[in-house]
Design a protein around this motif. Structure first.
Motif, PDB file in Angstrom:
ATOM      1  N   LEU A  49       0.714  -1.219  -0.124  1.00 28.80           N
ATOM      2  CA  LEU A  49      -0.067   0.088   0.132  1.00 28.80           C
ATOM      3  C   LEU A  49       0.756   1.224   0.004  1.00 28.80           C
ATOM      4  N   PHE A  50       1.993   1.215   0.282  1.00 30.11           N
ATOM      5  CA  PHE A  50       2.998   2.164   0.507  1.00 30.11           C
ATOM      6  C   PHE A  50       4.295   2.224  -0.661  1.00 30.11           C
ATOM      7  N   PRO A  51       4.626   3.604  -1.229  1.00 26.88           N
ATOM      8  CA  PRO A  51       5.584   3.510  -2.045  1.00 26.88           C
ATOM      9  C   PRO A  51       7.105   3.161  -1.447  1.00 26.88           C
TER      10      PRO A  51
ATOM     11  N   ASP B 242       3.328  13.589  -2.194  1.00 25.60           N
ATOM     12  CA  ASP B 242       2.804  12.933  -3.428  1.00 25.60           C
ATOM     13  C   ASP B 242       1.684  12.305  -3.412  1.00 25.60           C
ATOM     14  N   LEU B 243       0.510  12.864  -3.256  1.00 23.30           N
ATOM     15  CA  LEU B 243      -0.688  12.122  -2.822  1.00 23.30           C
ATOM     16  C   LEU B 243      -0.874  10.915  -3.749  1.00 23.30           C
ATOM     17  N   PRO B 244      -0.837  10.709  -5.080  1.00 23.60           N
ATOM     18  CA  PRO B 244      -0.857   9.564  -5.783  1.00 23.60           C
ATOM     19  C   PRO B 244       0.029   8.446  -5.187  1.00 23.60           C
ATOM     20  N   ALA B 245       1.044   8.814  -4.842  1.00 24.28           N
ATOM     21  CA  ALA B 245       1.902   7.545  -4.221  1.00 24.28           C
ATOM     22  C   ALA B 245       1.488   6.986  -3.145  1.00 24.28           C
ATOM     23  N   PHE B 246       0.692   7.933  -2.138  1.00 15.43           N
ATOM     24  CA  PHE B 246       0.132   7.455  -0.873  1.00 15.43           C
ATOM     25  C   PHE B 246      -1.212   7.154  -0.989  1.00 15.43           C
ATOM     26  N   ARG B 247      -2.182   7.293  -2.313  1.00 13.81           N
ATOM     27  CA  ARG B 247      -3.475   7.223  -2.334  1.00 13.81           C
ATOM     28  C   ARG B 247      -3.868   5.820  -1.713  1.00 13.81           C
ATOM     29  N   PRO B 248      -3.296   4.726  -2.233  1.00 13.37           N
ATOM     30  CA  PRO B 248      -3.871   3.215  -1.772  1.00 13.37           C
ATOM     31  C   PRO B 248      -3.698   3.306  -0.357  1.00 13.37           C
ATOM     32  N   ALA B 249      -2.639   3.754   0.435  1.00 12.78           N
ATOM     33  CA  ALA B 249      -2.774   3.584   1.818  1.00 12.78           C
ATOM     34  C   ALA B 249      -4.031   4.511   2.363  1.00 12.78           C
TER      35      ALA B 249
ATOM     36  N   ALA C  20      -7.387   3.034   1.898  1.00 12.03           N
ATOM     37  CA  ALA C  20      -7.440   1.788   2.919  1.00 12.03           C
ATOM     38  C   ALA C  20      -7.928   2.173   4.349  1.00 12.03           C
ATOM     39  N   VAL C  21      -7.037   3.398   4.741  1.00 16.27           N
ATOM     40  CA  VAL C  21      -7.762   4.101   5.965  1.00 16.27           C
ATOM     41  C   VAL C  21      -9.083   4.478   6.136  1.00 16.27           C
ATOM     42  N   CYS C  22      -9.307   5.246   5.047  1.00 15.57           N
ATOM     43  CA  CYS C  22     -10.709   5.797   4.913  1.00 15.57           C
ATOM     44  C   CYS C  22     -11.838   4.435   4.949  1.00 15.57           C
ATOM     45  N   GLN C  23     -11.430   3.408   4.053  1.00 16.93           N
ATOM     46  CA  GLN C  23     -12.399   2.362   4.289  1.00 16.93           C
ATOM     47  C   GLN C  23     -12.285   1.739   5.541  1.00 16.93           C
ATOM     48  N   ARG C  24     -11.186   1.402   6.326  1.00 18.14           N
ATOM     49  CA  ARG C  24     -11.323   0.927   7.645  1.00 18.14           C
ATOM     50  C   ARG C  24     -12.305   1.782   8.678  1.00 18.14           C
TER      51      ARG C  24
END
Length: 330
Positions: A14-16, A30-37, A40-44
């Motif tokens: 999830l992290f670059p 760099d928001l795109p680099a950390f967007r998956p993480a 995931a936090v938002c979904q949790r």
């Protein structure tokens, strides 16, 4: 050896990836680099994923959403900052005369600790400072003094993990002080004076310290102001990743260097509001504070001292202390 085609694909991180703190600092906004993480936090936690925006300044990954929430991710090598922030936020919230964030969620994702907090209203004092009138600036420094006095009165039980360890800390800082400031580009004629200057100031440094909760962040980037009618006022304080236990005098440096340097009126407003008496504003206090400014763990006077042209005007550390602290009991 060829891979087994029947094996399941490796899970994508999830992290670059990054090579050390320097590279992390270059990519942390760099928001795109950390967007998956972030997703995931938002979904949790059931957080909105709309309007995600990364903050350009700071040390960690800080992202806001359109629901007025802040997600702060700490890389594993800065776990100590996560501990400092979560412990100090719990101690500050609702206990000081200014708004501080409440921790909504704290957890960990793939080895990265994180916090979720509400976003406080207001602009940074850094942004607003140039527009403040003289009386507003005096009022702001007095307000900071009040906030700091309340913060330093908070109980420190349970905060041992973030104790600075003053006696050991100060000796380590003295040993590395000259090299640090030479590396950071302090003028050489000042750097060469550091060992003898610190030796002269050593008897004035805090001793037998009863530690208080320091934020290290009474700086204009981490103080928030709001406008009521025609006046700006300090209403919020953010970013406690550098919080620690130590001598109260260390917290005096931020407001002085960034906001009040060179102004006796601003300095008196701040110190008297904090609890000093006019008779306490002595040359000994000036020398002690200058020494602490040199010894601070993040000391970088070329960046922190907001006095125009001081590097070309100051010929000695004795002159520097008078430039920074033109205070007097008279």
């Amino acid at each position: 050896m060829p891979s087994d085609p029947s094996a399941p694909p490796a899970a994508r991180s999830l992290f670059p990836a990054f090579d050390g703190p320097g590279e992390f600092d270059r990519i942390r906004a760099d928001l795109p680099a950390f967007r998956p993480a972030i997703l995931a936090v938002c979904q949790r936690h059931g957080l909105s994923t709309g309007g995600l925006a990364a903050f350009a300044h700071g040390t960690n990954v800080v992202v806001s959403n359109d629901a007025g929430q802040i997600i702060k991710l700490f890389p594993p090598f800065l776990r100590h900052q996560f501990e400092a922030e979560r412990l100090s936020l719990a101690r500050f919230h609702g206990k000081v005369p200014v708004a501080t964030p409440e921790v909504l969620h704290e957890a960990e994702l793939d080895g990265w600790p994180y916090l979720v907090m509400p976003r406080l209203p207001g602009r940074t004092l850094e942004e607003a400072w140039p527009t403040l009138s003289g009386p507003e600036r005096i009022e702001a420094l007095a307000r900071i003094g009040e906030i700091m006095r309340a913060a330093h009165a908070l109980p420190t039980e349970g905060l041992g993990p973030i104790d600075l360890g003053w006696e050991t800390f100060v000796e380590r800082q003295i040993a590395g002080c000259e090299a640090r400031h030479r590396r950071l580009g302090l003028p050489e004629h000042l750097v060469s004076e550091i060992p003898s200057y610190l030796e002269s100031a050593r008897p004035l440094l805090p001793r037998s310290v009863v530690p208080v909760l320091l934020t290290g962040e009474y700086t204009p980037e981490n103080l928030l102001v709001t406008r009521t009618g025609e006046r700006w006022s300090v209403t919020g304080m953010i970013d406690f990743a550098d919080a620690c236990l130590g001598p109260r005098e260390m917290d005096l440096l931020g407001p002085w260097l960034f906001l009040a340097a060179g102004s006796a009126d601003l300095q008196r407003a701040f110190l008297c509001s904090y609890g000093y008496r006019i008779t306490d504003l002595t040359p000994a206090l000036r020398r002690m504070l200058t020494a602490l400014a040199l010894l601070h763990r993040y000391s970088n006077l070329r960046f922190q001292l907001r006095v125009d042209g001081w590097e070309s005007q100051v010929s000695s550390l004795a002159e520097l202390e008078q430039t920074i602290w033109p205070l007097s009991s008279r």
